[in-house]
Design a protein around this motif. Sequence first.
Motif, PDB file in Angstrom:
ATOM      1  N   LEU A   1       2.959  10.421  14.893  1.00 16.46           N
ATOM      2  CA  LEU A   1       3.026  10.189  13.457  1.00 16.46           C
ATOM      3  C   LEU A   1       2.119  11.152  12.698  1.00 16.46           C
ATOM      4  O   LEU A   1       2.491  11.640  11.621  1.00 16.46           O
ATOM      5  N   LEU A   2       0.958  11.434  13.230  1.00 17.04           N
ATOM      6  CA  LEU A   2       0.065  12.411  12.596  1.00 17.04           C
ATOM      7  C   LEU A   2       0.756  13.763  12.442  1.00 17.04           C
ATOM      8  O   LEU A   2       0.647  14.421  11.400  1.00 17.04           O
ATOM      9  N   GLN A   3       1.480  14.161  13.464  1.00 12.53           N
ATOM     10  CA  GLN A   3       2.046  15.505  13.500  1.00 12.53           C
ATOM     11  C   GLN A   3       3.413  15.613  12.839  1.00 12.53           C
ATOM     12  O   GLN A   3       3.737  16.668  12.279  1.00 12.53           O
ATOM     13  N   HIS A   4       4.207  14.532  12.878  1.00 11.89           N
ATOM     14  CA  HIS A   4       5.607  14.684  12.494  1.00 11.89           C
ATOM     15  C   HIS A   4       6.103  13.739  11.409  1.00 11.89           C
ATOM     16  O   HIS A   4       7.169  13.992  10.832  1.00 11.89           O
ATOM     17  N   SER A   5       5.396  12.656  11.125  1.00 17.02           N
ATOM     18  CA  SER A   5       5.922  11.687  10.166  1.00 17.02           C
ATOM     19  C   SER A   5       5.902  12.255   8.745  1.00 17.02           C
ATOM     20  O   SER A   5       4.931  12.881   8.322  1.00 17.02           O
ATOM     21  N   ASP A   6       7.004  11.990   8.023  1.00 17.40           N
ATOM     22  CA  ASP A   6       7.036  12.392   6.611  1.00 17.40           C
ATOM     23  C   ASP A   6       6.504  11.297   5.699  1.00 17.40           C
ATOM     24  O   ASP A   6       6.459  11.463   4.478  1.00 17.40           O
ATOM     25  N   GLY A   7       6.108  10.165   6.291  1.00 17.42           N
ATOM     26  CA  GLY A   7       5.507   9.092   5.514  1.00 17.42           C
ATOM     27  C   GLY A   7       6.495   8.237   4.756  1.00 17.42           C
ATOM     28  O   GLY A   7       6.094   7.391   3.957  1.00 17.42           O
ATOM     29  N   SER A   8       7.799   8.418   4.987  1.00 18.00           N
ATOM     30  CA  SER A   8       8.790   7.696   4.183  1.00 18.00           C
ATOM     31  C   SER A   8       8.906   6.220   4.544  1.00 18.00           C
ATOM     32  O   SER A   8       9.291   5.404   3.713  1.00 18.00           O
ATOM     33  N   ALA A   9       8.597   5.854   5.784  1.00 20.68           N
ATOM     34  CA  ALA A   9       8.705   4.454   6.217  1.00 20.68           C
ATOM     35  C   ALA A   9       7.355   3.770   6.110  1.00 20.68           C
ATOM     36  O   ALA A   9       6.346   4.297   6.581  1.00 20.68           O
TER      37      ALA A   9
ATOM     38  N   LEU B   1       0.830  -1.209   0.000  1.00 16.27           N
ATOM     39  CA  LEU B   1       0.000   0.000   0.000  1.00 16.27           C
ATOM     40  C   LEU B   1       0.864   1.258   0.000  1.00 16.27           C
ATOM     41  O   LEU B   1       0.560   2.242  -0.672  1.00 16.27           O
ATOM     42  N   HIS B   2       1.944   1.217   0.772  1.00 15.56           N
ATOM     43  CA  HIS B   2       2.868   2.350   0.837  1.00 15.56           C
ATOM     44  C   HIS B   2       3.467   2.625  -0.536  1.00 15.56           C
ATOM     45  O   HIS B   2       3.529   3.781  -0.991  1.00 15.56           O
ATOM     46  N   ALA B   3       3.915   1.573  -1.218  1.00 13.52           N
ATOM     47  CA  ALA B   3       4.529   1.734  -2.538  1.00 13.52           C
ATOM     48  C   ALA B   3       3.519   2.235  -3.568  1.00 13.52           C
ATOM     49  O   ALA B   3       3.830   3.113  -4.389  1.00 13.52           O
ATOM     50  N   GLU B   4       2.308   1.704  -3.522  1.00 15.51           N
ATOM     51  CA  GLU B   4       1.308   2.068  -4.522  1.00 15.51           C
ATOM     52  C   GLU B   4       0.687   3.442  -4.270  1.00 15.51           C
ATOM     53  O   GLU B   4      -0.004   3.967  -5.143  1.00 15.51           O
ATOM     54  N   SER B   5       0.941   4.018  -3.101  1.00 13.42           N
ATOM     55  CA  SER B   5       0.349   5.318  -2.767  1.00 13.42           C
ATOM     56  C   SER B   5       1.336   6.472  -2.853  1.00 13.42           C
ATOM     57  O   SER B   5       1.019   7.596  -2.466  1.00 13.42           O
ATOM     58  N   ARG B   6       2.528   6.199  -3.350  1.00 12.87           N
ATOM     59  CA  ARG B   6       3.566   7.233  -3.361  1.00 12.87           C
ATOM     60  C   ARG B   6       3.164   8.473  -4.156  1.00 12.87           C
ATOM     61  O   ARG B   6       3.605   9.579  -3.844  1.00 12.87           O
ATOM     62  N   ASP B   7       2.362   8.298  -5.187  1.00 10.28           N
ATOM     63  CA  ASP B   7       1.972   9.443  -6.015  1.00 10.28           C
ATOM     64  C   ASP B   7       0.713  10.139  -5.502  1.00 10.28           C
ATOM     65  O   ASP B   7       0.248  11.103  -6.121  1.00 10.28           O
TER      66      ASP B   7
END
Length: 235
Positions: free
Chosen positions: A212-220, A166-172
């Motif tokens: 995670l809501l406030q600070h994650s950049d979503g990279s992991a 899901l992470h890979a397919e949602s990158r865009d």
Amino acid sequence: MKSSVIVVGASGGIGSGVVASLLAEGYPVVGVGRHRDTLLDLADRLQRPAGLTLLPASVESETAARDLVQQLAGLRRRFAGAVVAIGPPRECGRLLERDEVFLEDRLHAHVVTQFSAARHLIPFLAQNSPNALFLGVSSAATEHPWAGFGHFSIANAALRMLAKVLHAESRDLPVRVQQLALAGLVRTYRNDHCACSEWLEADAVGRAAIDLLQHSDGSAAVLELRPGGSPEPVE
């Protein structure tokens, strides 16, 4: 005023802790659960906070998940994210002593429902709330089988791979897609008589979700939470 957060599985042990932590941090919460009575019990335990909206709904099927998104759209809110904390109660037993229906049911309850939630909530968040976080909650019981809970280990191994896909397919897409893997058992309102110091606390899971809501950049794709720690990326 902060944007709202959707919590799917809000009336469960972990979901309740996440809801309480979000409300304490000032986030309005849309608590989603299958049964109205358990949602009302949640509201009573939290003293019926004004920031909590109860939404009886589920993600157990395509139709149910589609209906949930329609109800969320009808609220006309911006969302900071969605936390999906669902799964059946753990049932102990040797997997070899079960039949294929047992494993199919557990995989559906753990994995297919998470997929159904993601399939509908990720596009909804991307369209209506750019940079929102879709956060699935799972167990870290993936590398080794838990004695007596083999089906649980299998399901969570599948959830970890699902999170990576899901992470890979949602990158865009303009949405962050991640999974929080809980390393250990969680003490909730349902088992608060347990006093083991190595357990995670349900409100600690909530605080990690807020972080995670406030600070994650979503990279992991996957982050692991251990007792006394903070979310750490894992391979």
